[in-house]
Design a protein around this motif. Structure first.
Motif, PDB file in Angstrom:
ATOM      1  N   ASN A 169       0.820  -1.210   0.000  1.00 27.51           N
ATOM      2  CA  ASN A 169       0.000   0.000   0.000  1.00 27.51           C
ATOM      3  C   ASN A 169       0.856   1.263   0.000  1.00 27.51           C
ATOM      4  OD1 ASN A 169      -2.512  -1.231  -0.147  1.00 27.51           O
ATOM      5  ND2 ASN A 169      -2.655  -1.483   2.069  1.00 27.51           N
ATOM      6  N   VAL A 170       1.991   1.221   0.719  1.00 29.23           N
ATOM      7  CA  VAL A 170       2.881   2.384   0.728  1.00 29.23           C
ATOM      8  C   VAL A 170       3.427   2.643  -0.669  1.00 29.23           C
ATOM      9  CG1 VAL A 170       5.057   3.302   1.612  1.00 29.23           C
ATOM     10  CG2 VAL A 170       3.511   2.053   3.144  1.00 29.23           C
ATOM     11  N   MET A 171       3.913   1.594  -1.315  1.00 26.52           N
ATOM     12  CA  MET A 171       4.493   1.744  -2.649  1.00 26.52           C
ATOM     13  C   MET A 171       3.456   2.197  -3.668  1.00 26.52           C
ATOM     14  SD  MET A 171       7.683   1.300  -2.432  1.00 26.52           S
ATOM     15  CE  MET A 171       8.062   1.233  -4.171  1.00 26.52           C
ATOM     16  N   ASN A 172       2.224   1.714  -3.527  1.00 30.47           N
ATOM     17  CA  ASN A 172       1.184   2.111  -4.473  1.00 30.47           C
ATOM     18  C   ASN A 172       0.689   3.534  -4.230  1.00 30.47           C
ATOM     19  OD1 ASN A 172       0.136  -0.037  -6.522  1.00 30.47           O
ATOM     20  ND2 ASN A 172       0.670  -1.196  -4.679  1.00 30.47           N
ATOM     21  N   ARG A 173       1.014   4.114  -3.083  1.00 29.35           N
ATOM     22  CA  ARG A 173       0.748   5.539  -2.885  1.00 29.35           C
ATOM     23  C   ARG A 173       1.861   6.384  -3.486  1.00 29.35           C
ATOM     24  NH1 ARG A 173      -3.498   6.938  -0.065  1.00 29.35           N
ATOM     25  NH2 ARG A 173      -4.611   5.351   1.133  1.00 29.35           N
ATOM     26  N   LEU A 174       3.088   5.871  -3.376  1.00 28.06           N
ATOM     27  CA  LEU A 174       4.211   6.601  -3.960  1.00 28.06           C
ATOM     28  C   LEU A 174       4.221   6.494  -5.485  1.00 28.06           C
ATOM     29  CD1 LEU A 174       7.027   5.525  -1.464  1.00 28.06           C
ATOM     30  CD2 LEU A 174       5.874   7.739  -1.572  1.00 28.06           C
ATOM     31  N   ILE A 175       3.814   5.321  -5.991  1.00 30.12           N
ATOM     32  CA  ILE A 175       3.767   5.075  -7.433  1.00 30.12           C
ATOM     33  C   ILE A 175       2.332   4.657  -7.766  1.00 30.12           C
ATOM     34  CG2 ILE A 175       4.818   3.803  -9.352  1.00 30.12           C
ATOM     35  CD1 ILE A 175       7.186   3.191  -7.522  1.00 30.12           C
ATOM     36  N   PRO A 176       1.440   5.626  -8.029  1.00 32.77           N
ATOM     37  CA  PRO A 176      -0.005   5.360  -7.957  1.00 32.77           C
ATOM     38  C   PRO A 176      -0.676   4.945  -9.261  1.00 32.77           C
ATOM     39  CG  PRO A 176       0.358   7.714  -8.120  1.00 32.77           C
ATOM     40  CD  PRO A 176       1.724   7.074  -8.142  1.00 32.77           C
ATOM     41  N   GLY A 177       0.044   4.272 -10.171  1.00 28.53           N
ATOM     42  CA  GLY A 177      -0.567   3.914 -11.446  1.00 28.53           C
ATOM     43  C   GLY A 177      -1.848   3.121 -11.310  1.00 28.53           C
ATOM     44  N   LYS A 178      -1.861   2.110 -10.447  1.00 27.17           N
ATOM     45  CA  LYS A 178      -3.074   1.301 -10.268  1.00 27.17           C
ATOM     46  C   LYS A 178      -4.178   2.111  -9.595  1.00 27.17           C
ATOM     47  CE  LYS A 178      -1.527  -3.505 -10.313  1.00 27.17           C
ATOM     48  NZ  LYS A 178      -0.116  -3.455 -10.611  1.00 27.17           N
ATOM     49  N   ARG A 179      -3.820   2.926  -8.612  1.00 28.88           N
ATOM     50  CA  ARG A 179      -4.824   3.714  -7.889  1.00 28.88           C
ATOM     51  C   ARG A 179      -5.475   4.757  -8.796  1.00 28.88           C
ATOM     52  NH1 ARG A 179      -2.757   6.879  -4.240  1.00 28.88           N
ATOM     53  NH2 ARG A 179      -4.669   7.005  -2.999  1.00 28.88           N
ATOM     54  N   LEU A 180      -4.734   5.231  -9.802  1.00 24.35           N
ATOM     55  CA  LEU A 180      -5.264   6.269 -10.690  1.00 24.35           C
ATOM     56  C   LEU A 180      -5.791   5.710 -12.010  1.00 24.35           C
ATOM     57  CD1 LEU A 180      -2.571   9.075 -10.227  1.00 24.35           C
ATOM     58  CD2 LEU A 180      -4.778   8.827  -9.071  1.00 24.35           C
ATOM     59  N   ASN A 188      -9.918 -13.021 -11.075  1.00 26.27           N
ATOM     60  CA  ASN A 188     -10.730 -13.781 -10.133  1.00 26.27           C
ATOM     61  C   ASN A 188     -10.837 -13.007  -8.821  1.00 26.27           C
ATOM     62  OD1 ASN A 188      -8.109 -14.305  -8.941  1.00 26.27           O
ATOM     63  ND2 ASN A 188      -7.888 -15.954 -10.439  1.00 26.27           N
ATOM     64  N   GLN A 189     -11.647 -13.549  -7.913  1.00 23.39           N
ATOM     65  CA  GLN A 189     -11.862 -12.888  -6.632  1.00 23.39           C
ATOM     66  C   GLN A 189     -10.601 -12.851  -5.790  1.00 23.39           C
ATOM     67  OE1 GLN A 189     -14.561 -11.277  -5.869  1.00 23.39           O
ATOM     68  NE2 GLN A 189     -13.942 -10.674  -3.808  1.00 23.39           N
ATOM     69  N   ARG A 190      -9.776 -13.895  -5.899  1.00 19.82           N
ATOM     70  CA  ARG A 190      -8.511 -13.929  -5.157  1.00 19.82           C
ATOM     71  C   ARG A 190      -7.635 -12.739  -5.515  1.00 19.82           C
ATOM     72  NH1 ARG A 190      -6.316 -18.074  -7.677  1.00 19.82           N
ATOM     73  NH2 ARG A 190      -4.939 -16.787  -8.946  1.00 19.82           N
ATOM     74  N   SER A 191      -7.570 -12.427  -6.797  1.00 23.66           N
ATOM     75  CA  SER A 191      -6.761 -11.295  -7.252  1.00 23.66           C
ATOM     76  C   SER A 191      -7.392  -9.967  -6.842  1.00 23.66           C
ATOM     77  CB  SER A 191      -6.598 -11.352  -8.770  1.00 23.66           C
ATOM     78  OG  SER A 191      -5.981 -12.562  -9.154  1.00 23.66           O
ATOM     79  N   ARG A 192      -8.699  -9.903  -6.860  1.00 20.62           N
ATOM     80  CA  ARG A 192      -9.388  -8.685  -6.414  1.00 20.62           C
ATOM     81  C   ARG A 192      -9.028  -8.369  -4.965  1.00 20.62           C
ATOM     82  NH1 ARG A 192     -14.600  -6.100  -7.824  1.00 20.62           N
ATOM     83  NH2 ARG A 192     -14.802  -7.660  -9.480  1.00 20.62           N
ATOM     84  N   MET A 193      -8.986  -9.404  -4.128  1.00 17.56           N
ATOM     85  CA  MET A 193      -8.688  -9.205  -2.717  1.00 17.56           C
ATOM     86  C   MET A 193      -7.245  -8.756  -2.491  1.00 17.56           C
ATOM     87  SD  MET A 193     -11.499  -9.713  -1.157  1.00 17.56           S
ATOM     88  CE  MET A 193     -10.946  -9.836   0.546  1.00 17.56           C
ATOM     89  N   ALA A 194      -6.361  -9.030  -3.444  1.00 14.14           N
ATOM     90  CA  ALA A 194      -4.943  -8.667  -3.298  1.00 14.14           C
ATOM     91  C   ALA A 194      -4.627  -7.267  -3.812  1.00 14.14           C
ATOM     92  CB  ALA A 194      -4.073  -9.683  -4.029  1.00 14.14           C
ATOM     93  N   LEU A 195      -5.604  -6.564  -4.395  1.00 18.54           N
ATOM     94  CA  LEU A 195      -5.352  -5.231  -4.934  1.00 18.54           C
ATOM     95  C   LEU A 195      -5.004  -4.246  -3.818  1.00 18.54           C
ATOM     96  CD1 LEU A 195      -8.314  -4.939  -7.478  1.00 18.54           C
ATOM     97  CD2 LEU A 195      -5.874  -5.117  -8.045  1.00 18.54           C
ATOM     98  N   PRO A 196      -4.204  -3.244  -4.123  1.00 18.55           N
ATOM     99  CA  PRO A 196      -3.922  -2.202  -3.115  1.00 18.55           C
ATOM    100  C   PRO A 196      -5.173  -1.402  -2.811  1.00 18.55           C
ATOM    101  CG  PRO A 196      -3.082  -1.554  -5.258  1.00 18.55           C
ATOM    102  CD  PRO A 196      -3.533  -2.974  -5.405  1.00 18.55           C
ATOM    103  N   GLY A 197      -5.201  -0.789  -1.652  1.00 16.20           N
ATOM    104  CA  GLY A 197      -6.355   0.013  -1.272  1.00 16.20           C
ATOM    105  C   GLY A 197      -6.390   1.343  -2.008  1.00 16.20           C
ATOM    106  N   GLY A 198      -7.573   1.947  -2.024  1.00 14.77           N
ATOM    107  CA  GLY A 198      -7.707   3.300  -2.548  1.00 14.77           C
ATOM    108  C   GLY A 198      -7.796   3.420  -4.048  1.00 14.77           C
ATOM    109  N   LEU A 199      -8.227   2.348  -4.755  1.00 14.62           N
ATOM    110  CA  LEU A 199      -8.364   2.447  -6.198  1.00 14.62           C
ATOM    111  C   LEU A 199      -9.493   3.416  -6.559  1.00 14.62           C
ATOM    112  CD1 LEU A 199      -6.540  -0.080  -6.105  1.00 14.62           C
ATOM    113  CD2 LEU A 199      -7.855  -0.994  -7.995  1.00 14.62           C
TER     114      LEU A 199
END
Length: 423
Positions: A169-180, A188-199
């Motif tokens: 989550n820290v790295m995805n805030r610093l490098i926010p490509g997925k969040r933005l 699948n649902q397993r992968s959905r659960m592994a996504l970083p927060g704040g998308l």
């Protein structure tokens, strides 16, 4: 619609996830879309062989630092290298690719930027604020070893993976490509659960893998008079510990006394020498596919793999850490039944009509289950035929690459209409 596909690699030779961007580009190009492919020059030779000097294939250059990281990664366990040196290499490559993507948006009017790999749902992306909506995925991850197989990874791997995931989550805030990103696709649902927060964009579920029926199609008819008198099983994949080939060899050693069968192992990797030694100790190793024997074929091209798989009776994939498992779909397309571990990717593809899923409760239980599955298929040509027919029907209906691209085009259109994330 003008589209840019951005990926570290696009390659059939490298296998694995590298084939995904290649397929998107190939199919969209064949359909006469304005599509560009931005990749590292490592796959230049293969891509120029496929597409000539197409100016819409853009190569980002290698650098001394990337080459150094590549060499350092060779000394690390694969999972550790992926999270450390491999990640740094991908970030360095993406920094250059961002510049190319922004240029295409400004100069060529690109409307959608799609990053299909890496498929890890946790890994940060550098692709943001490009001036066009970004679509990421489908992502496929969130994997762990089955509870009874946690000793398959070393203490170093466990600590390194845990530390990397803790920083997600820290790295995805610093490098926010997925969040933005405007849209993040997950397999699948397993992968959905592994996504970083704040998308900030949409999350859509769509299968990661597909089948190219121009290559993986048809069946190989066997002449009952001249064909082998035993059932021929095949494994294909990298020879690494988490593929479970050692367990398959032990299962085969039990099953070969119950029904006539052989096993072909296609692929190469760090574990090959150890696996050949184990096969020799079990009295299985052979240079041919005689009944009761195992042959190691080494690395084969995709075309050679397709021909070899078409000529065999069934695929076995005993993997313990398989997020995807495209080879399962490829075997199904060739009307082959599949025996696989009931864990990870194969659960998304197989059902009881087209294969046998063996629960990985413990090493002994998995060996016993694989042996029984081998015996069952080897003892019943009718069962192999009915499962193979059901497999091909299922894969044509749900996993054809052409249909998958249709679905992804709908995702592109949704991103253009809705763009909830910043450009």
């Amino acid at each position: 619609m003008k589209i840019a596909i951005v990926a570290e690699h696009a390659s059939a030779r490298l296998g694995g996830e590298a084939i995904l961007p290649l397929q998107y580009f190939r199919i969209l190009r064949d359909r006469n879309y304005d599509v560009w492919l931005i990749v590292h020059e490592r796959t230049r030779e293969e891509l120029e062989g496929l597409f000539g000097n197409d100016p819409r294939v853009i190569f980002t250059p290698d650098t001394p630092l990337i080459r150094l990281l590549w060499r350092l990664g060779a000394f690390l366990p694969q999972r550790v290298a992926n999270f450390s040196t491999g990640y740094l290499m991908r970030i360095l490559t993406q920094r250059r690719q961002v510049k190319e993507a922004r240029r295409l948006v400004v100069e060529e009017g690109v409307q959608i930027v799609h990053q299909p790999i890496p498929v890890s749902p946790r890994e940060p992306s550098m692709l943001f604020r490009l001036g066009a909506p970004v679509v990421v995925g489908p992502l496929n991850g969130g994997m762990e070893f089955p509870p009874g197989f946690r000793d398959r990874s070393s203490v170093l791997e466990d600590y390194a993976v845990a530390a990397a995931r803790a920083m997600t989550n820290v790295m995805n805030r610093l490098i926010p490509g997925k969040r933005l990103a405007s849209v993040v696709m997950v397999a699948n649902q397993r992968s959905r659960m592994a996504l970083p927060g704040g998308l900030g964009g949409k999350v859509i579920e769509i299968c990661e893998n597909g089948v190219d029926f121009s290559l993986w199609s048809g069946t190989a008819a066997q002449d009952p008079q001249s064909g082998p008198s035993h059932t021929r099983f095949v494994f294909t994949g990298r020879l690494v510990d988490w593929k479970g080939v050692d367990l398959l060899l032990r299962a085969f050693a039990r099953a070969r006394d119950l029904a006539p069968m052989s096993l072909l192992i296609m692929g190469d990797g760090d574990a090959r020498e150890r696996l050949e030694k184990l096969a020799r100790e079990l009295g299985l190793l052979s240079s041919d596919e005689a009944a009761g024997k195992v042959r190691f074929a080494g690395w084969l091209s995709q075309k050679e793999c397709a021909e070899a798989l078409a000529a065999r009776d069934a695929l076995v994939l005993p993997s313990l850490y398989e997020c995807g498992g495209a080879v399962v779909l490829e075997a199904m397309a060739l009307s082959k039944p599949v025996i696989a571990t009931a864990w990870g990717g194969p659960l998304d593809y197989l059902n009881t009509e087209c294969g046998i899923l063996v629960p990985p409760l413990s090493p002994d239980a998995l060996i016993e289950g694989l042996a029984e599955a081998l015996r069952k298929l080897a003892s019943s040509p009718d069962l192999r035929a009915s499962m193979g027919q059901a497999a091909q029907l299922r894969v044509r209906a749900e996993f054809d690459w052409e249909r998958k691209v249709d679905a992804v085009l709908d995702v592109y259109a949704s991103a253009l209409r809705g763009g909830t994330a910043p450009l």
